[in-house]
Structures are given as C-alpha cells and as structure tokens.
Design a protein around this motif. Structure first.
Motif, mmCIF file in Angstrom:
data_model
loop_
_atom_site.group_PDB
_atom_site.id
_atom_site.type_symbol
_atom_site.label_atom_id
_atom_site.label_comp_id
_atom_site.label_asym_id
_atom_site.label_seq_id
_atom_site.Cartn_x
_atom_site.Cartn_y
_atom_site.Cartn_z
ATOM 1 N N ASP A 40 0.842 -1.193 0.000
ATOM 2 C CA ASP A 40 0.000 0.000 0.000
ATOM 3 C C ASP A 40 0.883 1.251 0.000
ATOM 4 N N SER A 46 0.030 -5.768 1.503
ATOM 5 C CA SER A 46 -1.424 -5.867 1.482
ATOM 6 C C SER A 46 -1.921 -7.131 0.789
ATOM 7 N N HIS A 85 -5.826 -10.996 -0.884
ATOM 8 C CA HIS A 85 -5.681 -10.056 0.229
ATOM 9 C C HIS A 85 -5.200 -10.766 1.493
#
Length: 137
Positions: A40, A46, A85
């Motif tokens: 990020d 991330s 994720h």
C-alpha cells in the motif's frame, strides 16, 4: 534444520495496490517468477498477485484476431481488484517443514518473508519443492 532464509529469494518485486494490471502483466512477461508482493501507500504488505490471478483477470482474446476494446480494457483493472488479500507471512528462521505444512493447510503458493516487519524475501512452493528434490540448496 533447513530454514526459509536458506531457500528464499531475497530479491522481491513489489507493485502497488492501485497499479494497473497492465503493469503487472509487463513484469510477468519479462521475468521467470510467478508472484508479486502488493504494497500500500505506506509500503505495508497488502496482498499477493500470482501470475494465475493475472491470467484469470484479463481477457483471453487479448492479442488475437477476436480482440475487442473491452478485452483491452481488462488491462485497466487495478491490482487490488484481483490480488489475494491478507497474505500469510513467515519469519526467515521458520523451518521448511513447518512452512510446507502451513502452505498445504492454507492452500497458498507463496509467503512473503518478514523480519522485524521488513520484507526480506519471498518463498514459493517451487523453492520448497526445489529444495526437497535437491535442486536448491
């Protein structure tokens, strides 16, 4: 006892969450590895973008006679839209048997390697299998 540090790849390529898929495609088209670490704006991990995630996200008609504008537009998707994720990370001191078991039970293909919250490498199932087959020391 063999550790992750002994078999990991210390050079890691990262992309940002808002990078376009076209950026990731260009990287994958020019390198032999299969995973990018996604960070990020604070350079915090991330996610992971696997080559297979990219293949599933873009149109199969790209570069063919059947290519349409909408096929090209699939390259404008953002990395965060197709990445995995919340990746599981490991420490370089983890033994490879534990890492292999974790990879199998979680159904994942790679781990970013963190030491003191800093990205120091990446290890994939290919690294583990290469070691077990005697191809990687």
């Amino acid at each position: 006892m063999v550790t992750i540090e002994q078999i990991m790849s210390p050079r890691v390529v990262t992309v940002e969450m808002d990078d376009r898929i076209s950026t990731a495609k260009e990287i994958f088209d020019n390198v032999p590895f299969h995973h990018l670490v996604v960070v990020d704006e604070n350079n915090t991990i991330s996610g992971i973008l696997a080559r297979t995630d990219l293949i599933n996200a873009i149109s199969p008609n790209l570069g063919t006679a059947a290519e349409l504008t909408r096929d090209i537009e699939t390259l404008n998707k953002r990395v965060h839209q197709v990445m995995a994720h919340g990746p599981i990370t490991v420490n370089p001191s983890l033994d490879i048997q534990s890492a292999s078991q974790l990879m199998l039970t979680k159904g994942i293909t790679c781990f970013p390697v963190l030491q003191d919250d800093e990205l120091v490498g990446i290890v994939s199932w290919r690294d583990l299998l290469g070691h077990y087959c005697g191809l990687k020391e």
